[in-house]
Motif scaffolding. Structure first.
Motif, PDB file in Angstrom:
ATOM      1  N   ILE A  46       0.954  -1.294   0.002  1.00  0.00           N
ATOM      2  CA  ILE A  46      -0.070  -0.088   0.090  1.00  0.00           C
ATOM      3  C   ILE A  46       1.088   1.158   0.067  1.00  0.00           C
ATOM      4  N   ARG A  47       0.721   2.053  -1.025  1.00  0.00           N
ATOM      5  CA  ARG A  47       1.564   3.262  -1.214  1.00  0.00           C
ATOM      6  C   ARG A  47       0.748   4.609  -1.073  1.00  0.00           C
ATOM      7  N   ASP A  48       1.091   5.389  -0.215  1.00  0.00           N
ATOM      8  CA  ASP A  48       0.412   6.675  -0.122  1.00  0.00           C
ATOM      9  C   ASP A  48      -0.992   6.775  -0.276  1.00  0.00           C
ATOM     10  N   LEU A  49      -1.853   6.009   0.502  1.00  0.00           N
ATOM     11  CA  LEU A  49      -3.140   5.784   0.152  1.00  0.00           C
ATOM     12  C   LEU A  49      -3.923   6.794   0.968  1.00  0.00           C
ATOM     13  N   ALA A  50      -4.918   7.340   0.437  1.00  0.00           N
ATOM     14  CA  ALA A  50      -5.967   8.068   1.179  1.00  0.00           C
ATOM     15  C   ALA A  50      -7.256   7.108   0.727  1.00  0.00           C
ATOM     16  N   LEU A  51      -7.791   7.103   1.918  1.00  0.00           N
ATOM     17  CA  LEU A  51      -9.335   6.385   1.753  1.00  0.00           C
ATOM     18  C   LEU A  51     -10.618   7.042   2.441  1.00  0.00           C
ATOM     19  N   GLY A  52     -11.582   7.170   2.056  1.00  0.00           N
ATOM     20  CA  GLY A  52     -12.870   8.046   2.176  1.00  0.00           C
ATOM     21  C   GLY A  52     -13.957   7.854   1.072  1.00  0.00           C
ATOM     22  N   TYR A  53     -14.913   8.989   1.390  1.00  0.00           N
ATOM     23  CA  TYR A  53     -16.215   8.911   0.501  1.00  0.00           C
ATOM     24  C   TYR A  53     -16.427  10.446   0.191  1.00  0.00           C
ATOM     25  N   PRO A  54     -17.126  10.714  -0.661  1.00  0.00           N
ATOM     26  CA  PRO A  54     -17.331  12.052  -1.066  1.00  0.00           C
ATOM     27  C   PRO A  54     -17.750  12.734   0.360  1.00  0.00           C
ATOM     28  N   GLY A  55     -16.875  14.022   0.456  1.00  0.00           N
ATOM     29  CA  GLY A  55     -17.068  14.794   1.619  1.00  0.00           C
ATOM     30  C   GLY A  55     -16.632  14.332   2.802  1.00  0.00           C
ATOM     31  N   THR A  92     -13.072  12.229   4.236  1.00  0.00           N
ATOM     32  CA  THR A  92     -11.621  11.507   4.208  1.00  0.00           C
ATOM     33  C   THR A  92     -11.429  10.750   5.585  1.00  0.00           C
ATOM     34  N   LEU A  93     -11.172   9.468   5.500  1.00  0.00           N
ATOM     35  CA  LEU A  93     -11.126   8.625   6.586  1.00  0.00           C
ATOM     36  C   LEU A  93      -9.519   8.795   7.176  1.00  0.00           C
ATOM     37  N   PHE A  94      -8.732   8.638   6.029  1.00  0.00           N
ATOM     38  CA  PHE A  94      -7.196   9.031   6.360  1.00  0.00           C
ATOM     39  C   PHE A  94      -6.385   9.178   5.069  1.00  0.00           C
ATOM     40  N   ARG A  95      -5.210   9.569   5.407  1.00  0.00           N
ATOM     41  CA  ARG A  95      -4.483   9.833   4.109  1.00  0.00           C
ATOM     42  C   ARG A  95      -2.998   9.331   4.314  1.00  0.00           C
ATOM     43  N   ARG A  96      -2.297   9.134   3.325  1.00  0.00           N
ATOM     44  CA  ARG A  96      -0.805   8.985   3.280  1.00  0.00           C
ATOM     45  C   ARG A  96      -0.399   7.720   4.035  1.00  0.00           C
ATOM     46  N   GLY A 143     -16.612   3.780  13.003  1.00  0.00           N
ATOM     47  CA  GLY A 143     -16.871   4.699  11.691  1.00  0.00           C
ATOM     48  C   GLY A 143     -15.432   5.275  11.286  1.00  0.00           C
ATOM     49  N   SER A 144     -14.185   4.646  11.751  1.00  0.00           N
ATOM     50  CA  SER A 144     -13.009   5.014  11.587  1.00  0.00           C
ATOM     51  C   SER A 144     -12.454   4.655  10.391  1.00  0.00           C
ATOM     52  N   GLY A 145     -13.335   3.639   9.721  1.00  0.00           N
ATOM     53  CA  GLY A 145     -12.623   2.976   8.322  1.00  0.00           C
ATOM     54  C   GLY A 145     -12.127   1.632   8.395  1.00  0.00           C
ATOM     55  N   LYS A 146     -12.559   0.902   9.273  1.00  0.00           N
ATOM     56  CA  LYS A 146     -11.766  -0.335   9.332  1.00  0.00           C
ATOM     57  C   LYS A 146     -12.555  -1.241   8.381  1.00  0.00           C
ATOM     58  N   SER A 147     -13.776  -1.400   8.407  1.00  0.00           N
ATOM     59  CA  SER A 147     -14.616  -2.392   7.368  1.00  0.00           C
ATOM     60  C   SER A 147     -14.025  -1.804   5.821  1.00  0.00           C
ATOM     61  N   LEU A 181      -3.974   1.454  13.351  1.00  0.00           N
ATOM     62  CA  LEU A 181      -4.935   2.239  14.072  1.00  0.00           C
ATOM     63  C   LEU A 181      -5.395   3.410  13.377  1.00  0.00           C
ATOM     64  N   LEU A 182      -6.601   3.115  13.098  1.00  0.00           N
ATOM     65  CA  LEU A 182      -7.411   4.345  12.096  1.00  0.00           C
ATOM     66  C   LEU A 182      -8.347   5.195  13.240  1.00  0.00           C
ATOM     67  N   GLY A 183      -8.420   6.343  12.705  1.00  0.00           N
ATOM     68  CA  GLY A 183      -9.252   7.339  13.584  1.00  0.00           C
ATOM     69  C   GLY A 183      -8.445   8.702  13.617  1.00  0.00           C
ATOM     70  N   GLY A 184      -9.435   9.717  13.788  1.00  0.00           N
ATOM     71  CA  GLY A 184      -9.162  11.158  13.756  1.00  0.00           C
ATOM     72  C   GLY A 184      -8.431  11.650  12.770  1.00  0.00           C
TER      73      GLY A 184
END
Length: 262
Positions: free
Chosen positions: A7-16, A18-22, A40-44, A212-215
């Motif tokens: 996984i390289r420099d990945l950002a994950l989320g939905y329109p409006g 962003t769950l996490f970046r980089r 709600g932090s993006g685990k699933s 660890l995902l969150g914030g």
């Protein structure tokens, strides 16, 4: 160990949102990665991204050996309808569905393939300690029995990468211990395992890496580094008072208290 996926420099989320970046990390053969975070932090979403069901906002996935033809996947228990009218052995056999027997020509070849599949189903039921449930309808199973059957189905997928989304919910400690032994066997076979977890009391003893995902952040590293109290608070996994209470306790009790307070 070689990486199954990078996984390289990945950002994950939905329109409006962003769950996490980089996020950059390697998921290696034989490794176990625990994924944790508040609701709600993006685990699933992270698991579904590995499956190709959710596209990253940016960044990329690299499959050094080519994307696996099969990825073992066990969804959350809440996503499974046990009213579906099949037997346990039929559920387990679904793990062999992808392409099974399609290259067989003569009828004898198809028969051999079917016998081989049934042998694999029987072996998986035995490994999951539920051979006596083979002909039971799904609606008669307890939560732990159903989870054992779902693990048996994953066995038949024979995949190099296995994704387990909250695999220990609704099971007792004895069942969890047995499922952990199956995961250890998969790791010994060189399979990479990704587990979304809440109960840390025993799982993290069986994982070498954590995410660890969150914030808005994604922190990856060795378990003892990721579970630092300041990091858990900063990413919304624990409140400051929970962390203060928990980490003033003896180290031997720390992990079990994480479970009690998340």
């Amino acid at each position: 160990m070689p990486a199954v996926v990078q996984i390289r420099d990945l950002a994950l989320g939905y329109p409006g949102l962003t769950l996490f970046r980089r996020l950059s990390l390697d998921i290696e053969s034989g490794a176990a990665l625990a994924v944790l975070g508040a609701n709600g932090s993006g685990k699933s979403s992270f698991v579904k991204m590995l499956l190709g069901l959710v596209a990253p906002l940016s960044g990329r996935l690299i499959w050094p050996g080519g994307r696996p033809q099969a990825i073992g996947y066990l969804a959350q228990m809440t996503e499974f309808d046990r009213r579906f009218p099949i037997r346990v052995r039929d559920l387990v056999a679904m793990g062999a569905w992808r392409g099974f027997g399609l290259r067989c020509g003569p009828q004898s070849g198809l028969e051999r393939a079917e016998r081989a599949k049934q042998d694999r189903v029987a072996a998986a039921l035995e490994a999951a300690h539920i051979p006596q449930l083979a002909d039971q309808p799904l609606h008669t199973l307890s939560g732990g029995q159903l989870q054992r059957a779902l693990f048996a189905r994953v066995m038949l997928q024979d995949a190099p990468l296995i994704l387990l989304d909250e695999p220990f919910s609704a099971v007792d400690q004895s069942t969890e211990a047995h499922l952990l032994s199956i995961i250890a066997r998969w790791r010994g076979e060189g399979r990479a395992v990704v587990l979304v977890v809440h109960d840390l009391s025993s799982v993290l003893d069986h994982c070498d890496q954590a995410l660890l995902l969150g914030g808005g952040d994604a922190t990856h590293g060795a378990v003892e580094t990721v579970l630092a109290p300041g990091r858990l608070v900063a990413q919304g996994y624990l409140s400051a008072s929970q962390a203060d209470w928990m980490f003033r306790r003896p180290a031997a009790n720390t992990v079990s208290m994480v479970t009690a307070n998340v």
